[in-house]
Each structure stands twice: as C-alpha cells, then as structure tokens.
Design a protein around this motif. Structure first.
Motif: not given
Length: 319
Positions: A277-302
């Motif tokens: 639930q909290f991960t989906s909530a963060l995703e919804r927020a990011i979709r509003r302004a994707p340029e303001q997310y730190f995409w160089i972070h390896r979120r799907w590393k594992s």
C-alpha cells in the motif's frame, strides 16, 4: 590525513553553501540548469549512470515516452536534484512560520490532520521524490517533531551540518544503521518517525509491485506499524512550475497520498499488505511529476529468487 581531507571537503562545501545561500530564486534555477547541462551533456554517460536512469524509466512507463522524452526526463531530473540541494541550504532562511503560506500549496489535508491529531504514533513516509526535506521541515514548524531516519555520511563534518539542518525545526536525526534501539524507544514513548521508503532492501526484503515490477522493500516499516499500532502516512512535496516574474522562493504542492491504518487490514499477510500500500501510494505521487524522482537509484537491483532461477531456463529457450 583522513581528518585533513574531511576538513578540506567541508571547507569547499561551506564555500558553496555561502554562494548558494546568497542566490536569488531565479539565479538558483539558472545555476541548477547550468550544472544539469554539464552533468547530462558534457560528462561521459557511464559516470552519470544515464543507462540506469533510462532503463528505470522504460521499466516504469513502458513505451509511454519516446527516446527523446526519456532523454529530457533524465535531464530535468538533474535540474530538480540541484535545485533540491540549493533549497535544502536555503530552507532555514526561507521557510518559517511567517512565509510558508506563500511557498506551499496544500492538497486535501483532511486525512493528514486526522492522522497527526489522532493521538496515535505516525510513521511519515516519503521517497527520493520532490523535495522531501521541505515536507519534513514543515511538520517541525507546526510542532510535530519526529525522529528522522537517515544514513550516516562518510564525512563527519558534513554529517553534522545535515544533522543541524534537519534538527533546526525540532526534529531529531536517527541513523539508519545503529540507532534502531532509539527508534524503538521513541515509538515506545509515543513518538513519531520520518523515513524514506523507496530503497532497495536486498534479497531478504519483501517484494512488492512498484510500477508493475517486484521491488525489494524493507519489512521494518510494516513491522513497526503493527508492533506500535502506528498510522502509516505517505506524503509528498512536489515543486511547482516557476511563475512569471519575481517570486519569494520555490513553490511546492504538499500533500498526503495515503494513510494506512493497520487496524483496518483484513489479510493473512499484514506486512506484505502495508508494504504494498505505501509503495503504491508513492508510485501514484511519482506519476504526477516523474522528472522529480531520483531515477539513477537502482530501485530494482534485487530480484525475487524465482526470477533468478528462471533466468538460465529462459536463456536456454531463447537459444
């Protein structure tokens, strides 16, 4: 020798702080765009992790964006990052009880008000999105102190500077590694915690969907919420577009994307449900302004173990 290096680094850092703190809002935005141009267009892309950022954007949005649009999103991400750094430096001087109404637009704050006035503990979550330091500072100004969980920096002088910045509004900085007992003690006394919830947790984390792909996420947030009957609140601070003409500073939309109450869960896997639930909530927020997310972070590393076992089979079939 190590101490001398730290002192020199801190001296250089303080020099930049003095320059940044003297800049006007327009000059700050201009400098951020110049630095982003150097990073994005002049430096070798293997140094700036462009491949990681572009692959993450494709993983998250599929074919929604063209190659040119992805290029621009990564560039704007760097602009945003440099502006965030400058705003963190300027925040104590610019953001206070007499100015925040000119700086912040509030989304529907009903659920936020109910959560912080409920008398229950609150875990306030954010991500490497927007200017997460602004939202944290606001709650301190309003008399809602938290234990802010952060990573210890290698340079002790820089670490102390950032600690002072975060504690200016009444918060208390806790180390992500080493201060778990203090987090527990704070919650035991009815205190609140502020944490970032979008970091890779390694192979032992709980895997939940983030933009449609399993991402390893720390279990500790859900476990603390269940143990201490704490509300989990996912917030955001999105920088708004600059208005024509002069403005007192950057402007932000601050809002609450979700409040998760462990008491309302009806599932055999409360840890997984809260984390999703909290991960989906963060995703919804990011979709509003994707340029303001730190995409160089390896979120799907594992990757989940099942995916790792399937790879050799898939490779053989492809062959």
């Amino acid at each position: 020798m190590l101490s001398l290096r730290h002192r020199l680094e801190y001296l250089v850092f303080q020099t930049f702080v003095c320059v940044i703190d003297s800049l006007s809002p327009a000059a700050t935005a201009w400098v951020a765009r110049c630095l982003a141009t150097v990073i994005h267009y002049w430096l070798p892309r293997k140094w700036t992790r462009y491949k990681v950022a572009s692959e993450n954007l494709v993983r998250a949005f599929g074919d929604r964006y063209s190659e040119k649009e992805i290029e621009n999103l990564v560039y704007e991400m760097w602009v945003h990052l440099f502006r965030t750094i400058a705003e963190t430096v300027q925040c104590p001087r610019k953001l206070h009880l007499h100015s925040y109404r000119k700086i912040v637009d509030f989304a529907d704050f009903t659920s936020t008000n109910e959560a912080i006035c409920s008398g229950r503990r609150v875990l306030m979550l954010g991500g490497h999105f927007g200017n997460w330091e602004i939202g944290t500072a606001l709650f301190g100004l309003w008399g809602f102190p938290m234990g802010i969980v952060a990573r210890e920096m290698d340079n002790p002088y820089l670490h102390d500077w950032f600690r002072r910045q975060r504690e200016t509004t009444g918060h208390r900085m806790l180390l992500k590694s080493g201060d778990f007992d203090e987090m527990v003690a704070l919650l035991s006394k009815g205190g609140n915690l502020g944490l970032l919830c979008d970091q890779d947790a390694g192979p032992r984390g709980v895997f939940v969907d983030f933009f449609g792909t399993p991402a390893s996420t720390f279990k500790s947030i859900a476990l603390l919420a269940l143990e201490y009957d704490a509300l989990v609140m996912v917030g955001y601070s999105i920088r708004l577009k600059d208005e024509p003409g002069s403005q007192p500073w950057s402007r932000f939309e601050v809002g609450c994307e979700a409040v998760i109450d462990p008491r309302e869960l009806k599932t055999d896997d409360p840890v997984g449900e809260i984390t999703q639930q909290f991960t989906s909530a963060l995703e919804r927020a990011i979709r509003r302004a994707p340029e303001q997310y730190f995409w160089i972070h390896r979120r799907w590393k594992s990757e989940p173990r099942s995916n790792k076992r399937a790879k050799p089979v898939q490779q053989r079939l492809a062959g």
